[in-house]
Design a protein around this motif. Structure first.
Motif, mmCIF file in Angstrom:
data_model
loop_
_atom_site.group_PDB
_atom_site.id
_atom_site.type_symbol
_atom_site.label_atom_id
_atom_site.label_comp_id
_atom_site.label_asym_id
_atom_site.label_seq_id
_atom_site.Cartn_x
_atom_site.Cartn_y
_atom_site.Cartn_z
ATOM 1 N N ASP A 53 -8.039 -25.534 102.412
ATOM 2 C CA ASP A 53 -7.736 -25.388 101.823
ATOM 3 C C ASP A 53 -7.887 -23.829 101.837
ATOM 4 O O ASP A 53 -7.547 -22.622 100.889
ATOM 5 N N ARG A 75 -6.310 -21.789 98.182
ATOM 6 C CA ARG A 75 -7.676 -20.517 97.913
ATOM 7 C C ARG A 75 -6.882 -18.947 97.319
ATOM 8 O O ARG A 75 -7.321 -18.346 96.568
ATOM 9 N N GLU A 76 -6.035 -19.115 98.695
ATOM 10 C CA GLU A 76 -5.328 -17.769 98.813
ATOM 11 C C GLU A 76 -3.887 -17.618 98.475
ATOM 12 O O GLU A 76 -3.093 -16.916 98.161
ATOM 13 N N LYS A 77 -3.778 -18.728 97.474
ATOM 14 C CA LYS A 77 -2.051 -18.908 97.300
ATOM 15 C C LYS A 77 -0.880 -19.055 98.357
ATOM 16 O O LYS A 77 -0.071 -17.481 98.088
#
Ligand code: NAD
Length: 266
Positions: free
Chosen positions: A205, A209-211
């Motif tokens: 996740d 979310r933060e690539k």
């Protein structure tokens, strides 16, 4: 896998909840290595569970399986009865099954809260309540609850999990006091991060979310909490559980033992 204390639990029967995966599997392996007849428990596909049962049984102990859903109190009681029938008794109960869900508290879905409290906290109460009478009759027992660093400190977005794990530590202390003059002990282990499916999902996740790449997300995840920057392992938690079940640990009562790479030292 434990190789220093082999055979010390021969003649004992153990039930490890949530032992088809992750930490519980490491615990079941360590107890089997010590010679305990063991009931594995949890969800998973039938063929891999049967293969696991056979692999553990090849070490010369009886190995049973329960697929009880511990979100139901009735199923928990039936699971204790099943283990008692199949292994003649339950001397060692390891409450390990647990789940996670993350969201800010004001967005936390009510049904997720209820399920986490049911599985991570209430099931521990129901299992202990159902097993204690037979342990008292024999004046011997070991109850090990797998709590978490989140039983002692909090993190954001884990309201139900943190509340449940704090509750498990409270329950552990009450049971330890109520059994203090007997041969039954009750303790908790507080793992930091262990790389299991439960944690892998949170890392995935974070990466999404933060690539981040998987490796970057893993480093960030550990870096935020765990000073060793290394995961604890199911094998390490298994060996500590086996130690808590040994005679050497008879006067360890009501303890919350961290295996956390220094998380709680901060
Ligand atoms: P996991 O997802 O690998 O295993 C969870 C086990 O619980 C599985 O066997 C699953 O089938 C079983 N389970 C889940 N819901 C169930 C239900 N309703 N009924 C019956 N069985 C059910 O997770 P894990 O990381 O090995 O976690 C095990 C325990 O350790 C949990 O209590 C968790 O909170 C705790 N813990 C984990 C970590 C970590 O970093 N992985 C850290 C601290 C504490």
């Amino acid at each position: 896998m434990s190789d220093s204390l082999q055979g010390r639990l021969r003649g004992k029967s153990a039930l490890v909840t949530g032992s088809t995966s992750g930490i519980g599997l490491g615990i079941a392996e360590a107890l089997v290595a010590e010679g305990a007849d063991t009931m594995v428990h949890g969800f998973g596909d039938a063929a891999s569970i049967e293969a696991l049962r056979k692999r553990l049984g090849a070490r010369g102990v009886r190995v049973g399986y329960s697929g009880a859903d511990v979100s139901s109190a009735a199923d928990v009681v039936a699971m204790i009865e099943h283990a008692t029938r199949e292994l003649d008794r339950v001397d060692i109960l390891v409450n390990n099954a647990g789940i996670q869900f993350t969201a800010p508290v004001d967005e936390f879905p009510v049904e997720r809260w209820d399920t986490i409290i049911a599985i991570n906290l209430s099931a521990v109460f129901h299992a202990i309540r159902a097993v204690l009478p037979q342990m008292k009759k024999r004046n011997w027992g070991r109850i090990v609850n797998i709590a978490s660093t989140h039983g002692l400190v909090a993190s954001t977005h884990k309201a139900a999990y943190v509340a449940a794990k704090h509750g498990v530590l409270g329950l552990t202390k009450v049971v330890a006091l109520e059994t203090a003059t007997t041969g039954i002990t009750c303790n908790a282990i507080c793992p930091g991060f262990v790389l299991t499916p439960l944690v892998q999902k949170q890392i995935d996740d974070l990466a999404a979310r933060e690539k981040l790449t998987g490796a970057q997300a893993q480093a960030r995840f550990l870096g935020e909490k765990q000073p060793s920057l290394e995961f604890a392992t199911p094998e390490q938690i298994g060996v500590l559980t086996a130690f808590l079940c040994s005679e050497a640990a008879a006067q360890i009562r009501g303890a919350a033992m961290p295996v956390d790479g220094g998380w709680l030292a901060q």
